[in-house]
Design a protein around this motif. Structure first.
Motif, short mmCIF file in Angstrom:
data_model
loop_
_atom_site.label_atom_id
_atom_site.label_comp_id
_atom_site.label_asym_id
_atom_site.label_seq_id
_atom_site.Cartn_x
_atom_site.Cartn_y
_atom_site.Cartn_z
N GLU A 1 37.49 42.93 34.06
CA GLU A 1 37.48 44.04 34.25
C GLU A 1 37.43 44.62 32.63
OE1 GLU A 1 42.01 45.25 36.39
OE2 GLU A 1 41.79 44.47 34.02
N LEU A 2 36.91 44.39 32.01
CA LEU A 2 37.33 43.82 30.31
C LEU A 2 35.29 44.66 29.94
CD1 LEU A 2 39.42 41.68 28.28
CD2 LEU A 2 39.83 44.19 28.81
N VAL A 3 34.92 43.13 31.19
CA VAL A 3 33.38 43.48 30.82
C VAL A 3 32.45 43.86 31.29
CG1 VAL A 3 31.44 41.57 30.06
CG2 VAL A 3 33.74 41.26 29.11
N PHE A 4 33.27 43.74 32.55
CA PHE A 4 32.44 45.04 33.61
C PHE A 4 32.33 45.99 33.86
CE2 PHE A 4 29.10 41.74 34.90
CZ PHE A 4 29.95 40.19 34.54
N ALA A 5 31.48 46.93 34.68
CA ALA A 5 32.14 48.18 34.99
C ALA A 5 32.17 48.95 36.82
CB ALA A 5 32.01 49.61 34.13
N TYR B 1 32.29 44.74 40.91
CA TYR B 1 32.45 45.38 39.58
C TYR B 1 31.03 44.60 39.45
CZ TYR B 1 36.73 45.16 37.32
OH TYR B 1 37.99 45.07 37.62
N ILE B 2 29.63 45.81 38.96
CA ILE B 2 28.55 45.58 39.01
C ILE B 2 28.09 44.82 38.25
CG2 ILE B 2 26.18 47.45 38.54
CD1 ILE B 2 27.84 47.88 41.29
N GLY C 1 27.59 42.97 30.91
CA GLY C 1 28.01 43.90 32.09
C GLY C 1 28.14 45.60 31.93
N SER C 2 28.49 45.95 31.79
CA SER C 2 28.57 47.19 31.74
C SER C 2 29.88 48.39 31.20
CB SER C 2 27.44 48.44 31.95
OG SER C 2 28.41 48.54 33.57
N GLY C 3 31.04 47.25 30.62
CA GLY C 3 32.76 47.50 30.07
C GLY C 3 32.58 48.02 28.96
#
Lengths: 545, 320, 300
Positions: free
Chosen positions: A57-61, A177-178, A203-205
């Motif tokens: 959850e922290l790293v991805f969106a 998550y993308i 990712g984009s998080g």
């Protein structure tokens, strides 16, 4: 033109181009939180457990994200539309979204992520979630080149189409998550688990992955280019360890926030600079039964068990009040819980009467009927201390009404071998009456009550699914299938509530209690506030003094 | 010397193979495999089966063993079934902390045991002797995890002198000297527990060995010759009394490794022992097996070194 | 180990009177320990008669309320545990379990070890080599590593814990027995017995093995202490005796929680003290026994 006008104009121009800012009490600093187990995989498409998701959850969106009531708000998608037949959702991504390496996030990345889940070589365990997409099964079986229901309309627009109207469509989308195609697409899918990206995700998080020291911690740093504005914290560390070790570290000021076991609550409460947060969850604990044998198929026995166990004592004594009893299989704080459901009173005398009337007569300490002793095995999986402690209580309570309970403690993986048994060749086989009698387990809602489907329909009894209890109840099955395709929220609520009432009546699952989660938070950390969505709620807004 | 050395290495190899086979057979007798910890409504049963097949978990035991041995021989320790990480990487990262912990504890234990054992042997039946021996007995009678918890409670929570757990202060990002100091501070409590238990065990053996040596004829001769007691002790008694102690040291290695498991769990120390516990609970066979093999190798290495040290210390001993 | 056959004289010779005093003191310690151990054994055997309550029974009041983690009181001299059971009764029954595990595991260990040792020593040659290699292999594992690996896979139960500890601790007994048999095998004593027609097995059983008993008994005694400690470590990790069965180890595991450590000492002090006293007494006893069979070893 006077120079200051030029300067002012330049300033205005640059401000309008800058990414959104967020209001932080303080910007910068490092916070340390903790969790009780190390993550296994950091690639969100590989068998994620909660401990993995907490980091992911922290790293991805994602395209959309849940609110506290489990409805959804925009995340990377700024808006979406639903088609008239309710089978197609079209999402529009925000402008200027980037991954941590600067590459833009486009609809192609979204398509890549979802398509990968249907890839014939994909075995990360999440295909079932998106199998409802049109063409997903065909692609999975190798009969098509792509998933027909996933369509990239342009750089920022993507549409998903399902085979039939599917009520939990948004939750499905909101759970993925993308992944950046330019990175993850370079690795063959069947090597995803072994590949480095499974330990160094990108990712984009809100946070950029920094370091993962196995056995110790994961560290992430603020992503300056996060669309919602860079997080207030500079760095976030998630430590792993045994619950008691982490509690000691929390009390000693080495950690800013950590989950607290029930018997640690008083220590945290008494501590001057720590705050005890009590968090509702959507998980509950229950006694599962095996409906196949002659004893447990008798409703009277199940009713007697339900009324003979002092569940309130569990809440008061073992949970120290941090929880509540519940009367059916849905969590009490979810819309699927029927508020009018019949309660389950602790009434050992009534339980004894029920058994008497059903022909179970007391012979010494144990009841007997037609030569069969009312003796049951209770399988208790380790890993949840409070749940383990309920076992002797259940045993003592049931002994009072003439039921002999044998407790067998085992680790979770071993319990699974009984619930999802295999034959001598190692192939999954159907459950028989002798495999197990009673067991303790937890369940709950992650995003949508449709998650219960495989547990409650006759066709999904092992080896096909998770209905190891053996629920074979036509009205329940009909309702569960209907709930899947009913789009009207009000109707849907009523459908699941009815399921709740019916399951209360059948007591195939004997609900025990719903525990609250406890967290100890240092006064140094602001903004930390877990809820049913998890521990990282508003993580980008956390700050430290 | 060399033929002996080769012979021992060959023996060690045979033992390792035996060890691997026994360990492997046992781990696969387990009910449930690594993937069964992943029961989840989102995971379909077919997907679980597919993953099992990919990891080779559905094949018969002998086949899985051969596959594993083949890979190990090729230098590949396989991948963790829990996380997919290469086992060699996983263990490699944990080897350092375990060796640091054990090495420090071992060195201090040895020094302490030798010192205490010698001085109590020189003053037998004195107050000091009784005190140390009594403490030694107490030390071997308390479960190590209990000492660990007591120390944490006293020195971390109550007095605040040392941190409760971990390798270092992760949030602080120290560098250079400060980092070294920080790591040392984190090392103190776990090493203390190991030293307490280890010294308690070793000191009585040292004492016994030294006492016996002191009764030898040549020692009495040295005294008779008028040599000062201290010199007799150091020059003669200690060196010869060391021989049985060296053997003991070789035996102590597996005990120390075993002891590290509990310590690492309590102190969240990222070592091999803790990894073993985690992988064993997760049914991660490749990792558990590799750790057992590496531990066995370390032990064999230790006993080989002990034998060689024996030859060095005692010129009368010659292998051939 | 080189042993002197001279009378005991230490580097600085002492007056006889204090030496007798020392010998007596030491013996007294061993005697006291023996008494303690016997007392513990009595408690373990007579547990059902000594324990005030059923160790599995929750104290359920008239209205169904349960006294969870209650401090010591008249009815419950050592209080109740986190599930509402009497701590004293669980301590007594737990002692039964822990001591049984210790005794039986040690027995298994010395039985297996003696058997293998006698076989290896007597037959020599390949038999000896193979068995010795096997012993080396098992000894190479750090015991807890292998115990862990096995424990988590085999359903944890008292029987399995005993078997695992026992089958991994036989090496010392093996070496002792083997050494003894090797030593005596070629004596004229044995040759005479052979000449008289005694069969190999008979010679082993009646002559060799009993001679090796004393050091093995010492080993067994120390093995009991070791097994009790190992069981507590296993229970601490969650792989030993499983609740609801009580053992000192799994009672002590409650002390993992800081809260319990600090505010509920009645939960962990009794089992902790019990383990400490028991293991200490057994160690003293074993030490005393060792000196008894080796009076000239010059230790004390």
């Amino acid at each position: 033109m006077p120079i200051r006008f030029v300067l002012a104009a330049l300033l205005a121009a640059s401000l309008s181009v800058a990414t959104a800012q967020r209001a932080c009490e303080t910007v910068g600093g490092t916070a340390t939180i903790a969790q009780w187990s190390e993550p296994g995989n950091l690639n969100p498409l590989i068998f994620p457990t909660t401990y993995d998701t907490n980091i992911q959850e922290l790293v991805f969106a994602r395209l959309i994200r849940p609110l506290a009531d489990l409805s959804f708000e925009p995340d990377m998608a700024e808006s979406w539309t639903v088609s008239d037949d309710a089978r197609t959702l079209t999402f529009t991504l925000r402008e200027d979204l980037t991954f941590h390496d600067g590459e833009p996030v486009t609809a192609a990345d979204v398509a890549f992520t979802f398509t990968s889940m249907a890839d014939p070589a994909y075995d990360g365990g999440r295909f079932a979630e998106i199998s409802i997409l049109e063409g997903a099964q065909a692609y999975r079986d190798g009969e098509a080149d792509g998933v027909a229901g996933i369509e990239v309309l342009d750089e920022r627009t993507i549409s998903f189409t399902t085979v039939e109207p599917f009520a939990p469509f948004l939750p499905v989308i909101g759970g993925v998550y993308i992944l950046p195609e330019h990175l993850y697409g370079e690795v063959p899918i069947d090597r995803w688990q072994e590949h480095a990206t499974n330990r160094e995700p990108l990712g984009s998080g809100p946070f950029v992955f920094d370091e993962y020291r196995a056995g110790e911690f994961v560290s992430v740093r603020a992503f300056e280019g996060y669309w919602e504005g860079r997080p207030c914290l500079d760095r976030l560390i998630v430590r792993f360890g045994d619950q008691n070790t982490l509690l000691a570290a929390l009390l000693n000021g080495e950690i800013d926030a950590a989950p607290v076991p029930i018997d640690g609550a008083s220590s945290v409460d008494d501590h001057a600079s720590l705050d005890l947060q009590v968090v509702e969850t959507l998980t509950f604990q229950y006694i599962g039964t095996n409906l196949r044998g002659p004893v447990l198929s008798d409703l009277a026995v199940r009713r007697a068990i339900a009324h003979g166990v002092n569940r309130q004592a569990m809440v008061n004594g073992l949970l120290q009040g941090y929880g509540t009893t519940l009367n059916t299989i849905f969590p009490t704080n979810h819309w699927s819980y029927p508020a009018d459901v019949e309660g389950i009173d602790y009434d050992p005398e009534a339980a004894a009467t029920i058994l008497d009337e059903a022909g179970w007569e007391l012979d010494g300490d144990v009841r007997v009927k037609d030569g069969e002793r009312l003796a049951l095995r209770l399988f208790v999986p380790t890993g949840n201390q409070v749940r383990e402690r309920t076992a002797p209580l259940i045993q003592a309570n049931l002994r009072q009404i003439g039921i002999d309970v044998e407790i067998r403690t085992m680790d979770f993986a071993t319990l699974v071998t009984f619930l999802l048994p295999r034959d001598d060749q190692g192939e999954p086989r159907p459950v028989t009456a002798g495999d197990f009698d009673l067991f303790l387990l937890g369940f709950g809602i992650e995003r949508d009550p449709n998650e219960y489907l495989s547990y409650l329909i006759e066709s999904d009894m092992p080896p096909n699914g998770y209905n190891f209890i053996g629920v074979d109840d036509d009205p329940v099955e009909e309702l569960m299938r209907e709930g899947r395709v009913t789009l009207d929220q009000e109707e849907r609520q009523e459908i699941y509530r009815e399921v709740g009432r019916l399951m209360r009546a059948s007591l195939a699952w004997i609900p025990l209690y719903q525990a609250q989660d406890l967290y100890g938070v240092s006064e140094r950390l602001d903004g930390f506030g877990p809820d049913v969505r998890g521990v990282n709620v508003n993580v980008a807004g956390w700050s430290v003094d | 010397m060399l033929p002996f050395f080769l012979h021992r290495v060959l023996q060690a190899a045979v033992i390792l193979v035996l060890v691997s086979f026994v360990g492997f057979a046992i781990t696969l007798a387990a009910p449930g495999n690594a993937l069964q910890t992943f029961i989840d409504p989102g995971v379909s049963v077919e997907d679980l089966r597919a993953a099992e097949q990919r990891l080779g978990l559905d094949q018969p035991v002998p086949l899985q063993y051969l596959r594993w041995i083949g890979e190990v021989a090729g230098g590949n320790l396989g991948w963790s079934t829990r996380t997919g990480a290469p086992v060699a990487d996983l263990i490699g990262a944990r080897l350092g902390p375990t060796l640091t912990l054990m090495g420090t504890a071992f060195a201090i234990t040895l020094a302490l045991a030798l010192w205490l054992g010698t001085i109590t042997a020189a003053r037998p039946y004195s107050f000091l002797d009784y005190g140390v021996t009594g403490a030694a007995f107490a030390g071997i009678s308390v479960p190590s995890f209990f000492s660990a918890m007591a120390l944490i409670y006293l020195f971390s929570l109550q007095l605040g002198w040392f941190p409760t757990s971990g390798l270092e202060s992760y949030a602080a990002e120290y560098e250079g000297w400060r980092r070294l100091l920080d790591r040392a501070a984190h090392l103190v409590l776990p090493v203390t527990v190991l030293v307490l238990t280890g010294t308690a065990e070793l000191v009585r053996h040292v004492r016994g060995a030294v006492v016996e040596t002191l009764q030898e004829d040549y020692v009495r001769t040295a005294h008779g010759k008028g040599l000062p007691a201290g010199r007799v002790l150091r020059r003669h008694a200690l060196r010869n009394g060391l021989l049985p102690v060296i053997t003991l040291v070789g035996v102590a290695l597996p005990r120390l490794l075993a002891g590290s498991v509990v310590i690492e769990v309590v102190f969240a120390w990222p070592g091999m022992g803790r990894l073993l516990v985690e992988s064993v609970f997760a049914r991660d066979v490749p990792v558990a097996m590799a750790i057992n093999m590496i531990a066995a190798s370390l032990v064999l290495l230790g006993s080989l070194l002990a034998d060689m040290a024996y030859a060095v210390v005692d010129p009368r001993v010659r292998y051939g | 180990m080189i042993r002197s056959r001279r009378p005991v004289v230490s580097a600085g010779a002492r007056r006889p009177a204090p030496r007798a005093w020392r010998a007596f003191r030491h013996h007294r310690l061993a005697v006291v320990s023996a008494v303690v151990v016997v007392a513990l054994l009595i408690v373990a055997v007579f547990a059902p008669w000594l324990a005030p309550h059923d160790p599995y029974e929750l104290a359920i009041g008239p209205n169904g309320e349960i006294a969870f983690a209650a401090p010591p009181s008249a009815t419950f001299p050592l209080g109740t545990d986190s599930v509402g059971r009497d701590v004293l009764s669980r301590l007594i029954y737990g002692g039964r379990v822990s001591i049984t595990i210790g005794l039986v595991a040690a027995l298994v260990a010395i039985s297996v070890g003696s058997l293998l040792g006698a076989t290896a020593g007597w037959f020599g040659g390949w038999t000896d080599r193979v068995i010795s290699r096997f012993a080396d292999a098992v000894a190479t594992f750090p015991a807890l590593f292998l115990i862990l690996t096995i424990s988590s896979f085999v359903a944890p139960s008292i029987f399995n814990v005993i078997a695992i500890i026992g089958f991994l601790s036989w090496m010392p007994a093996f070496r002792l027995m083997r050494a003894e048999v090797l030593k005596l095998r070629s004596t004229s004593y044995v040759e005479a017995a052979r000449a008289l027609g005694a069969r190999d097995g008979r010679i082993m059983a009646w002559h060799l093995i009993p001679n090796a008993f004393p050091p093995i008994v010492v080993q067994a005694t120390l093995g009991v202490a070791e097994a009790i400690l190992t069981e507590s470590a296993l229970s601490f990790l969650g792989l030993g005796v499983q609740p609801p069965i009580a053992s000192w180890g799994n009672m002590l595991a409650d002390a993992r929680s800081v809260t319990v450590l600090r505010s509920q000492p009645w939960l962990w002090l009794p089992p902790g003290a019990a383990i400490f006293v028991t293991v200490l007494a057994i160690n003293f006893l074993g030490d005393g026994l060792r000196d008894a069979i080796n009076p000239r070893a010059g230790r004390r």
